[in-house]
Design a protein around this motif. Sequence first.
Motif, PDB file in Angstrom:
ATOM      1  N   GLY A 276      -4.507  -6.752  -1.167  1.00 22.90           N
ATOM      2  CA  GLY A 276      -5.370  -7.147  -2.275  1.00 22.90           C
ATOM      3  C   GLY A 276      -4.604  -8.034  -3.242  1.00 22.90           C
ATOM      4  O   GLY A 276      -3.485  -8.482  -2.945  1.00 22.90           O
TER       5      GLY A 276
ATOM      6  N   TYR B  23      -3.298  -7.137  -5.965  1.00 23.16           N
ATOM      7  CA  TYR B  23      -2.167  -6.405  -6.546  1.00 23.16           C
ATOM      8  C   TYR B  23      -1.369  -5.714  -5.434  1.00 23.16           C
ATOM      9  O   TYR B  23      -1.944  -5.316  -4.411  1.00 23.16           O
ATOM     10  N   PRO B  24      -0.074  -5.500  -5.642  1.00 20.21           N
ATOM     11  CA  PRO B  24       0.738  -4.840  -4.604  1.00 20.21           C
ATOM     12  C   PRO B  24       0.293  -3.411  -4.320  1.00 20.21           C
ATOM     13  O   PRO B  24       0.624  -2.865  -3.284  1.00 20.21           O
ATOM     14  N   TYR B  25      -0.457  -2.829  -5.238  1.00 22.41           N
ATOM     15  CA  TYR B  25      -0.858  -1.425  -5.067  1.00 22.41           C
ATOM     16  C   TYR B  25      -2.286  -1.281  -4.539  1.00 22.41           C
ATOM     17  O   TYR B  25      -2.796  -0.165  -4.442  1.00 22.41           O
ATOM     18  N   CYS B  26      -2.941  -2.399  -4.200  1.00 26.82           N
ATOM     19  CA  CYS B  26      -4.342  -2.318  -3.750  1.00 26.82           C
ATOM     20  C   CYS B  26      -4.513  -1.408  -2.527  1.00 26.82           C
ATOM     21  O   CYS B  26      -5.476  -0.647  -2.437  1.00 26.82           O
ATOM     22  N   ARG B  27      -3.585  -1.503  -1.590  1.00 30.17           N
ATOM     23  CA  ARG B  27      -3.728  -0.717  -0.354  1.00 30.17           C
ATOM     24  C   ARG B  27      -3.749   0.783  -0.617  1.00 30.17           C
ATOM     25  O   ARG B  27      -4.311   1.549   0.164  1.00 30.17           O
ATOM     26  N   SER B  28      -3.123   1.191  -1.699  1.00 29.42           N
ATOM     27  CA  SER B  28      -3.089   2.620  -2.018  1.00 29.42           C
ATOM     28  C   SER B  28      -4.309   3.059  -2.827  1.00 29.42           C
ATOM     29  O   SER B  28      -4.463   4.239  -3.123  1.00 29.42           O
TER      30      SER B  28
ATOM     31  N   ILE C   1       4.927  -8.448  -0.420  1.00 33.76           N
ATOM     32  CA  ILE C   1       5.548  -7.155  -0.727  1.00 33.76           C
ATOM     33  C   ILE C   1       4.525  -6.249  -1.397  1.00 33.76           C
ATOM     34  O   ILE C   1       3.924  -6.608  -2.409  1.00 33.76           O
ATOM     35  N   GLU C   2       4.344  -5.082  -0.799  1.00 34.26           N
ATOM     36  CA  GLU C   2       3.398  -4.104  -1.305  1.00 34.26           C
ATOM     37  C   GLU C   2       4.162  -2.886  -1.806  1.00 34.26           C
ATOM     38  O   GLU C   2       5.346  -2.708  -1.483  1.00 34.26           O
ATOM     39  N   THR C   3       3.481  -2.045  -2.549  1.00 38.59           N
ATOM     40  CA  THR C   3       4.186  -0.858  -3.046  1.00 38.59           C
ATOM     41  C   THR C   3       4.547   0.102  -1.912  1.00 38.59           C
ATOM     42  O   THR C   3       5.505   0.849  -2.006  1.00 38.59           O
ATOM     43  N   THR C   4       3.776   0.037  -0.823  1.00 34.20           N
ATOM     44  CA  THR C   4       4.045   0.971   0.277  1.00 34.20           C
ATOM     45  C   THR C   4       4.624   0.304   1.520  1.00 34.20           C
ATOM     46  O   THR C   4       4.784   0.948   2.542  1.00 34.20           O
TER      47      THR C   4
ATOM     48  N   TYR D 280       1.493  -4.636   9.361  1.00 30.90           N
ATOM     49  CA  TYR D 280       1.909  -4.002   8.120  1.00 30.90           C
ATOM     50  C   TYR D 280       3.044  -3.039   8.442  1.00 30.90           C
ATOM     51  O   TYR D 280       2.880  -2.143   9.259  1.00 30.90           O
TER      52      TYR D 280
END
Lengths: 88, 285
Positions: free
Chosen positions: B254, B256-261, A17-20, A34
């Motif tokens: 990555g 962290y869940p926010y790595c892609r951003s 689970i990612e933020t986006t 994705y």
Amino acid sequence: MVTNCRFRIRKNVHYAIETTGVSIINTENKHGKYITYPEAAVWLVLAGNHSLTRSIRLVTFILQISKNETIKMMDQLMTDWRLESFIE
Amino acid sequence: MDDLTYDRALDYIERSGLKQARLLGGEPTTHPKFISYVQKALERNLDIMVFTNGLMSQKVLNFLAQIPAGKLSILLNTIHPNENNPRGISRQKQIMAKLAPSIILGITIYSTIVDLEYLTVYLNEFNLKKEVRLGLAHSVLSQQNRFLHPKNYSIVGRKIARFKEEVDVKGIKVGFDCGFVPCMFPPDSFELLHEELKKAGNCCHPIIDMLSDGTCISCYPLNDLKKIKLHSQLTAPELIEQFEKELRLYNEIGIYPYCRSCPLFKTRCNGGCYSFRIQRYQNQT
């Protein structure tokens, strides 16, 4: 009614689970994808192992769409994910 | 590792065009054949690097002391003063005194309660190379080891940045092992850490460790991911390619869940340790 109502993630499929969105991988065929929201929200609700009725209710509420739109969307997404070997 | 496997490992090193045999463990110096294994590598004109906690026998210490400094590097993984191990620290100081020209000080950080100033005290006291290696303890996939969780990286990052500021003026180099990510450091230290960060963010890649049974792994934390049995034609670049192929699947996220951003993702940072990235994947069904 959702025609492809069975949602079972395949044995070699994992997701993060990612933020986006959600990253899905199949370690057997090395395929990954994705998915962003709102599709990611559908994946996560279905992965929550709720009953189908509850899943439809949750997605309808989260995405703020009608029940019919929810069913259509879930139906389409599950067909796609099945074809991509992410779910059984 | 038995003699035959060790000989095959040396063949592999030579075949791969590598110049250095790196001995690590556990604690390699406690292996009953450690001395003969080092001798074998030296006979093939390979340089030696030993990763050790320094708790070696006097016999091994005396043996290492007679190897020319240019042929031998000792990466001494220091015991932190917080660990309340005075005997171990005392032994490490003896090693530093006797093998000073070959020693590079290092520490593997597994806790946020870590101050690094003691390293500079050692450097001065024993006139060691003005260089320290900092490593982060990464989790094996089963999480059955002591490791620093990524959620604590920023605490450690701040301490490292402070340490770097202090040692920079003394001409002491700070080297990072794998798994460091730029976002663990305070933004105002990016300039100070410019050189280290150039390599750090993208340095998680297969390093190839060979286990005692002769099988190869990408690195210690990925021990359980994939093992490749060494055969008489295999070389390091081929092994790296095979492991990279296996890891490619995990490149999209990555630690962290926010790595892609993050604007640094896939430019200045590959997302940190693969082991943590892999552990972020789940299958709840």
